[in-house]
Design an enzyme around this catalytic site. Structure first.
Site, PDB file in Angstrom:
ATOM      1  N   HIS A  96     -44.624  64.433  -2.297  1.00 41.18           N
ATOM      2  CA  HIS A  96     -45.735  63.527  -2.415  1.00 41.18           C
ATOM      3  C   HIS A  96     -45.283  62.491  -4.007  1.00 41.18           C
ATOM      4  O   HIS A  96     -44.784  62.997  -4.755  1.00 41.18           O
ATOM      5  CB  HIS A  96     -46.609  64.649  -3.470  1.00 41.18           C
ATOM      6  CG  HIS A  96     -47.292  65.147  -2.330  1.00 41.18           C
ATOM      7  ND1 HIS A  96     -48.741  65.379  -2.712  1.00 41.18           N
ATOM      8  CD2 HIS A  96     -47.649  65.472  -0.718  1.00 41.18           C
ATOM      9  CE1 HIS A  96     -49.639  66.344  -1.723  1.00 41.18           C
ATOM     10  NE2 HIS A  96     -48.691  65.935  -0.205  1.00 41.18           N
ATOM     11  N   TYR A 152     -56.937  66.297  -9.313  1.00 36.85           N
ATOM     12  CA  TYR A 152     -57.130  66.967 -10.543  1.00 36.85           C
ATOM     13  C   TYR A 152     -58.606  65.541 -10.677  1.00 36.85           C
ATOM     14  O   TYR A 152     -58.418  64.555 -11.538  1.00 36.85           O
ATOM     15  CB  TYR A 152     -56.597  66.775 -11.751  1.00 36.85           C
ATOM     16  CG  TYR A 152     -54.425  67.859 -11.408  1.00 36.85           C
ATOM     17  CD1 TYR A 152     -53.620  66.852 -10.570  1.00 36.85           C
ATOM     18  CD2 TYR A 152     -54.370  68.662 -11.924  1.00 36.85           C
ATOM     19  CE1 TYR A 152     -52.430  67.148  -9.823  1.00 36.85           C
ATOM     20  CE2 TYR A 152     -53.169  69.683 -11.456  1.00 36.85           C
ATOM     21  CZ  TYR A 152     -52.227  68.496 -10.675  1.00 36.85           C
ATOM     22  OH  TYR A 152     -51.329  69.043 -10.983  1.00 36.85           O
ATOM     23  N   PRO A 176     -51.781  76.674 -15.666  1.00 38.63           N
ATOM     24  CA  PRO A 176     -50.940  75.869 -15.204  1.00 38.63           C
ATOM     25  C   PRO A 176     -51.510  74.163 -14.025  1.00 38.63           C
ATOM     26  O   PRO A 176     -51.061  74.137 -13.313  1.00 38.63           O
ATOM     27  CB  PRO A 176     -52.060  76.510 -13.364  1.00 38.63           C
ATOM     28  CG  PRO A 176     -53.302  77.040 -14.253  1.00 38.63           C
ATOM     29  CD  PRO A 176     -52.690  77.365 -15.391  1.00 38.63           C
ATOM     30  N   LYS A 180     -46.183  73.655 -14.627  1.00 35.89           N
ATOM     31  CA  LYS A 180     -45.090  73.576 -15.126  1.00 35.89           C
ATOM     32  C   LYS A 180     -44.077  75.284 -14.974  1.00 35.89           C
ATOM     33  O   LYS A 180     -43.289  75.037 -15.137  1.00 35.89           O
ATOM     34  CB  LYS A 180     -45.116  73.311 -16.015  1.00 35.89           C
ATOM     35  CG  LYS A 180     -45.378  72.098 -16.737  1.00 35.89           C
ATOM     36  CD  LYS A 180     -43.450  70.707 -16.186  1.00 35.89           C
ATOM     37  CE  LYS A 180     -44.031  69.406 -16.062  1.00 35.89           C
ATOM     38  NZ  LYS A 180     -44.234  68.713 -14.229  1.00 35.89           N
ATOM     39  N   TYR A 194     -45.352  64.939 -14.841  1.00 39.79           N
ATOM     40  CA  TYR A 194     -45.234  65.580 -14.274  1.00 39.79           C
ATOM     41  C   TYR A 194     -44.047  65.786 -12.705  1.00 39.79           C
ATOM     42  O   TYR A 194     -44.256  67.105 -12.155  1.00 39.79           O
ATOM     43  CB  TYR A 194     -46.156  64.931 -13.502  1.00 39.79           C
ATOM     44  CG  TYR A 194     -47.284  65.398 -12.328  1.00 39.79           C
ATOM     45  CD1 TYR A 194     -48.546  67.027 -12.767  1.00 39.79           C
ATOM     46  CD2 TYR A 194     -46.641  65.863 -10.536  1.00 39.79           C
ATOM     47  CE1 TYR A 194     -49.361  67.120 -11.825  1.00 39.79           C
ATOM     48  CE2 TYR A 194     -47.382  66.738  -9.980  1.00 39.79           C
ATOM     49  CZ  TYR A 194     -48.742  67.039 -10.389  1.00 39.79           C
ATOM     50  OH  TYR A 194     -49.015  68.598  -9.814  1.00 39.79           O
TER      51      TYR A 194
HETATM   52  P1  RFL Z   1     -43.027  86.070 -11.921  1.00 38.58           P
HETATM   53  O1  RFL Z   1     -43.329  85.822 -10.618  1.00 38.58           O
HETATM   54  O2  RFL Z   1     -44.118  86.879 -12.859  1.00 38.58           O
HETATM   55  O3  RFL Z   1     -42.531  87.763 -11.279  1.00 38.58           O
HETATM   56  C1  RFL Z   1     -41.389  88.426 -12.715  1.00 38.58           C
HETATM   57  C2  RFL Z   1     -41.122  89.698 -11.009  1.00 38.58           C
HETATM   58  O4  RFL Z   1     -41.145  90.969 -11.708  1.00 38.58           O
HETATM   59  C3  RFL Z   1     -41.680  91.856 -11.770  1.00 38.58           C
HETATM   60  N1  RFL Z   1     -42.200  93.111 -12.789  1.00 38.58           N
HETATM   61  C4  RFL Z   1     -40.695  94.523 -12.639  1.00 38.58           C
HETATM   62  N2  RFL Z   1     -39.896  94.800 -11.945  1.00 38.58           N
HETATM   63  C5  RFL Z   1     -39.531  95.761 -13.001  1.00 38.58           C
HETATM   64  N3  RFL Z   1     -40.143  96.783 -14.109  1.00 38.58           N
HETATM   65  C6  RFL Z   1     -41.192  96.043 -14.890  1.00 38.58           C
HETATM   66  N4  RFL Z   1     -41.264  96.475 -15.336  1.00 38.58           N
HETATM   67  C7  RFL Z   1     -41.442  94.999 -13.986  1.00 38.58           C
HETATM   68  N5  RFL Z   1     -42.766  94.321 -14.267  1.00 38.58           N
HETATM   69  C8  RFL Z   1     -42.720  93.209 -13.976  1.00 38.58           C
HETATM   70  C9  RFL Z   1     -43.123  91.625 -11.167  1.00 38.58           C
HETATM   71  O5  RFL Z   1     -43.119  92.626 -10.379  1.00 38.58           O
HETATM   72  C10 RFL Z   1     -42.575  90.225 -10.209  1.00 38.58           C
HETATM   73  O6  RFL Z   1     -42.351  90.617  -9.227  1.00 38.58           O
HETATM   74  O7  RFL Z   1     -42.235  85.996 -12.851  1.00 38.58           O
HETATM   75  P2  RFL Z   1     -41.100  84.590 -12.497  1.00 38.58           P
HETATM   76  O8  RFL Z   1     -40.150  85.060 -11.767  1.00 38.58           O
HETATM   77  O9  RFL Z   1     -40.916  84.290 -14.165  1.00 38.58           O
HETATM   78  O10 RFL Z   1     -42.139  83.383 -12.006  1.00 38.58           O
HETATM   79  C11 RFL Z   1     -42.800  82.298 -12.804  1.00 38.58           C
HETATM   80  C12 RFL Z   1     -43.624  81.689 -11.920  1.00 38.58           C
HETATM   81  O11 RFL Z   1     -44.530  83.088 -11.026  1.00 38.58           O
HETATM   82  C13 RFL Z   1     -45.188  81.081 -12.807  1.00 38.58           C
HETATM   83  O12 RFL Z   1     -44.513  80.854 -13.747  1.00 38.58           O
HETATM   84  C14 RFL Z   1     -45.606  80.692 -11.897  1.00 38.58           C
HETATM   85  O13 RFL Z   1     -47.405  81.412 -10.414  1.00 38.58           O
HETATM   86  C15 RFL Z   1     -47.046  79.549 -12.578  1.00 38.58           C
HETATM   87  N6  RFL Z   1     -48.525  79.513 -11.631  1.00 38.58           N
HETATM   88  C16 RFL Z   1     -47.253  77.553 -11.163  1.00 38.58           C
HETATM   89  N7  RFL Z   1     -45.975  76.500 -12.093  1.00 38.58           N
HETATM   90  C17 RFL Z   1     -46.048  76.232 -11.627  1.00 38.58           C
HETATM   91  O14 RFL Z   1     -44.407  75.384 -11.657  1.00 38.58           O
HETATM   92  N8  RFL Z   1     -46.530  75.105 -10.414  1.00 38.58           N
HETATM   93  C18 RFL Z   1     -47.809  75.829  -9.914  1.00 38.58           C
HETATM   94  O15 RFL Z   1     -48.196  74.477  -8.850  1.00 38.58           O
HETATM   95  C19 RFL Z   1     -48.588  76.936 -10.764  1.00 38.58           C
HETATM   96  N9  RFL Z   1     -49.438  76.997 -10.284  1.00 38.58           N
HETATM   97  C20 RFL Z   1     -49.078  79.206 -10.873  1.00 38.58           C
HETATM   98  C21 RFL Z   1     -50.133  78.667 -11.077  1.00 38.58           C
HETATM   99  C22 RFL Z   1     -49.792  80.539 -11.951  1.00 38.58           C
HETATM  100  C23 RFL Z   1     -51.030  80.905 -10.972  1.00 38.58           C
HETATM  101  N10 RFL Z   1     -51.723  82.303 -11.812  1.00 38.58           N
HETATM  102  C24 RFL Z   1     -51.943  83.556 -10.997  1.00 38.58           C
HETATM  103  C25 RFL Z   1     -50.386  83.166 -12.859  1.00 38.58           C
HETATM  104  C26 RFL Z   1     -51.224  78.396 -10.228  1.00 38.58           C
HETATM  105  C27 RFL Z   1     -51.952  79.468 -10.507  1.00 38.58           C
HETATM  106  C28 RFL Z   1     -53.097  80.589  -9.932  1.00 38.58           C
HETATM  107  C1  PHB Z   2     -51.103  74.779  -6.250  1.00 36.54           C
HETATM  108  O1  PHB Z   2     -51.472  73.783  -5.457  1.00 36.54           O
HETATM  109  O2  PHB Z   2     -51.310  75.917  -6.591  1.00 36.54           O
HETATM  110  C2  PHB Z   2     -51.513  73.978  -8.150  1.00 36.54           C
HETATM  111  C3  PHB Z   2     -51.235  72.739  -7.555  1.00 36.54           C
HETATM  112  C4  PHB Z   2     -50.829  72.251  -9.011  1.00 36.54           C
HETATM  113  C5  PHB Z   2     -51.584  72.582 -10.090  1.00 36.54           C
HETATM  114  C6  PHB Z   2     -50.975  74.311 -10.347  1.00 36.54           C
HETATM  115  C7  PHB Z   2     -51.943  74.558  -8.744  1.00 36.54           C
HETATM  116  O3  PHB Z   2     -51.179  72.361 -11.185  1.00 36.54           O
END
Ligand code: RFL
Ligand code: PHB
Length: 389
Positions: free
Chosen positions: A72, A200, A292, A296, A384
């Protein structure tokens, strides 16, 4: 059992770290509390910075991303129906990649499984010991049997609710936090996205985001008050609410359908300092959370991992502790800038229950300034698409 680095958590941070250092001959064991399918079932991030894309290339897991991911060149911001496109390529010569976290995780898991590196899924009661000394150990239970691994280092990549940060003595860690009075209700649907790029949208009824996973699968979010229950949101109610927050033309184009996933994520800003405690290092969501809005979270997890992987490679290769000594300071400098950007995007685009008329004018003026000023537009584009490492 003995290994060099025990990695706790098989999310993107843990798997990417494992991949980057295993390929330099540094042996690891990953301990993950959940099953592989459970980890792959979580629908999260969708946008990768160019630096994250490059890191996945370095890790040798970029083939499918380049084949299936969508590059994108910009995003659209909409404010009470007025829209403006920010052209990242023109503003800063950079782009982002739309490729789901689920797919990144799947690619990393497949590469790890193929390499034969050890991963223990459904590891119960993981506990960390003696990381303040020279000989840390990690214990866990699997299928009712207790295990202990001796190691040189522990990488805490276990997310916000993980055991790693919680194992640090209270006085040794300082935390900074802001909890927002709302969350994002997200829906995944097998329908083509409403637009070619992300939208957004600020609206008096609340924020909305139109995103996607592919040319046939869309991801949409609406801001909901904290404490809202997903059971109270039928698909129909979601689509009505989303439509009401988009401008007329976009709303008319929206293709709706049955949701294949629906969940609510609370919004939070959080940073723990430092990121190193003797031989324990924190990376990714274990160390920090961003709302989110700036896309980032996953990208920050990747940038922490880049610094940490290079630090371990330097330690085992050049026998120099310089990288591990600098890790916390280096990673945190980039973390705080992403925290700022995510907090700022959140504050312009959402409606806050306690914002007065002056506050609403400030939000509108931020939007008008962004649209009218090339310098401001470039700042948005620079952040971004990802600040330099
Ligand atoms: P994770 O993905 O939470 O993975 C951590 C892992 O550790 C396990 N765990 C354990 N394992 C052993 N013993 C324990 N006691 C444990 N406790 C936990 C868990 O089961 C899990 O598998 O962390 P990690 O690897 O640091 O990754 C971070 C990302 O997942 C997170 O920052 C992003 O998903 C945030 N996020 C977004 N980030 C972006 O860069 N771009 C986005 O567009 C974006 N959109 C989002 C998001 C997060 C969202 N939610 C649901 C929080 C959109 C949403 C809706
Ligand atoms: C997503 O596609 O899940 C998404 C995209 C952009 C954001 C957050 C989540 O800023």
């Amino acid at each position: 059992m003995r290994t060099k680095v025990v990695i706790i958590g098989a999310g993107p941070a843990g798997l990417l770290l494992g991949r980057l250092i295993e390929s330099e001959g540094i042996e690891t064991v990953i301990l993950e509390r959940r099953s592989q399918d459970y980890v792959l079932g979580r629908i999260r991030a969708g946008v990768l910075e160019q630096g994250t894309v490059e890191l996945l290339e370095r890790a040798g897991v970029s083939e499918r991303m380049h084949a299936e991911g969508l590059v994108h060149d910009g995003v659209e911001l909409s404010f009470d129906g007025d829209t403006h496109r920010f052209d990242f390529r023109k503003l800063v010569g950079r782009t982002v990649m739309v490729y789901g976290q689920t797919e990144v995780t799947r690619d990393l898991m497949q590469a790890r499984d193929a390499s034969g590196a050890a991963t223990v899924y459904e590891a119960e009661d993981v506990s960390l010991h003696d990381f303040d000394g020279e000989a840390p150990r990690v214990r866990y239970r699997k299928d009712g049997v207790e295990h202990e691994i001796a190691c040189d280092f522990i990488a805490g990549c276990d997310g916000y609710h993980g055991v790693s940060r919680a194992s640090v003595p209270e006085g040794a860690v300082k935390t900074f936090e802001r909890v927002y009075p709302f969350g994002w209700l997200g829906i995944l649907v097998d329908r083509p996205p409403v637009a070619e790029e992300l939208i957004y949208a600020h609206h008096s009824r609340g924020f909305a985001l139109c995103s996607m996973r592919s040319e046939t699968r869309s991801r949409y979010y609406v801001q909901v008050p904290a404490g809202e229950r997903v059971e109270d949101w039928s698909d129909e109610r979601f689509w009505d609410e989303l439509r009401s927050r988009l401008n007329r033309e976009t709303a008319d184009r929206l293709q709706t359908g049955p949701s294949i996933e629906k969940s609510i994520a609370p919004l939070r800003s959080f940073v723990a300092e430092p990121l190193r405690f003797g031989r324990l290092f924190l990376a990714g969501d274990a160390a920090h959370i961003v709302p989110p809005t700036g896309a980032k979270g996953l990208n920050l997890a990747a940038s922490d991992v880049r610094y940490l992987a290079d630090a371990f490679i330097e330690y085992y290769g050049a026998r120099s502790p310089a990288g591990i000594d600098a890790y916390s300071t280096r990673a945190l400098a980039r973390v705080w800038k992403a925290e700022r950007f995510s907090w700022w995007m959140t504050s312009i685009l959402h409606t806050f229950p306690d914002t007065d008329a002056f506050g609403r004018r400030m939000q509108r003026t931020e939007f008008d300034y962004l649209v009218g000023s090339e310098a401001a537009s470039r700042s948005l584009a620079e952040n971004y698409t990802g600040l330099p490492y």
